[in-house]
Design a protein around this motif. Structure first.
Motif, PDB file in Angstrom:
ATOM      1  N   SER A  56     -15.614   1.584   0.591  1.00 16.36           N
ATOM      2  CA  SER A  56     -14.741   1.678  -0.689  1.00 16.36           C
ATOM      3  C   SER A  56     -14.023   3.119  -0.280  1.00 16.36           C
ATOM      4  N   THR A  57     -12.745   2.619  -0.731  1.00 24.73           N
ATOM      5  CA  THR A  57     -11.916   3.644  -0.538  1.00 24.73           C
ATOM      6  C   THR A  57     -11.330   4.226  -2.051  1.00 24.73           C
ATOM      7  N   ASP A  58     -10.709   5.508  -1.811  1.00 20.84           N
ATOM      8  CA  ASP A  58      -9.970   6.354  -3.069  1.00 20.84           C
ATOM      9  C   ASP A  58      -8.873   6.999  -2.528  1.00 20.84           C
ATOM     10  N   TYR A  59      -7.885   7.194  -3.283  1.00 22.14           N
ATOM     11  CA  TYR A  59      -6.643   7.880  -3.005  1.00 22.14           C
ATOM     12  C   TYR A  59      -6.035   8.955  -3.927  1.00 22.14           C
ATOM     13  N   ASP A  61      -3.192  10.269  -6.214  1.00 24.67           N
ATOM     14  CA  ASP A  61      -2.457   9.293  -7.076  1.00 24.67           C
ATOM     15  C   ASP A  61      -0.822   9.248  -6.341  1.00 24.67           C
ATOM     16  N   LYS A  64      -0.795   6.741  -3.080  1.00 29.01           N
ATOM     17  CA  LYS A  64      -1.463   5.242  -3.633  1.00 29.01           C
ATOM     18  C   LYS A  64      -0.091   4.147  -3.507  1.00 29.01           C
TER      19      LYS A  64
END
Length: 116
Positions: A56-59, A61, A64
């Motif tokens: 699972s990934t997150d960036y 803002d 993105k």
């Protein structure tokens, strides 16, 4: 001591691309969350992107749609593909390995410079 080995930084013109790599010890890589942070001169170190052991990934803002974090557990390596680079992306980029809430390790940093 856990050693993270980063590579792939450099100088690129605005709009260009770079791919950062970070190799970690195989014994803990697959069970660790990995992340990329960056620190510009005079500023605090900020989170850019993370990827869990499950993928699972997150960036941040501002990256993105331009940056992509990925991992190859067979190679014990995490990547940060950076496209459409902007001068404001200029910073030292650090790889982070998080084994738990209290146990994490840092790479030595790699310079990314984007010229306008």
């Amino acid at each position: 001591q856990v050693r993270l080995v980063e590579s792939g930084g450099g100088l690129v013109q605005a709009g260009g691309s770079l791919r950062l790599s970070c190799a970690a010890p195989g014994s803990i890589f697959s069970i660790s969350a990995m992340g990329w942070y960056r620190q510009a001169p005079g500023k605090q170190r900020d989170l850019v992107a993370t990827i869990t052991s499950g993928g699972s990934t997150d960036y941040k803002d501002s990256v993105k749609g331009r940056f992509a974090i990925s991992r190859d557990n067979a190679k014990n390596t995490v990547y940060l593909q950076m496209n459409s680079l902007k001068p404001e992306d200029t910073a030292v980029y650090y790889c982070n390995l998080r084994l738990s809430e209290r146990i994490n390790y840092w790479g030595q940093g790699t310079q990314v410079t984007v010229s306008s």
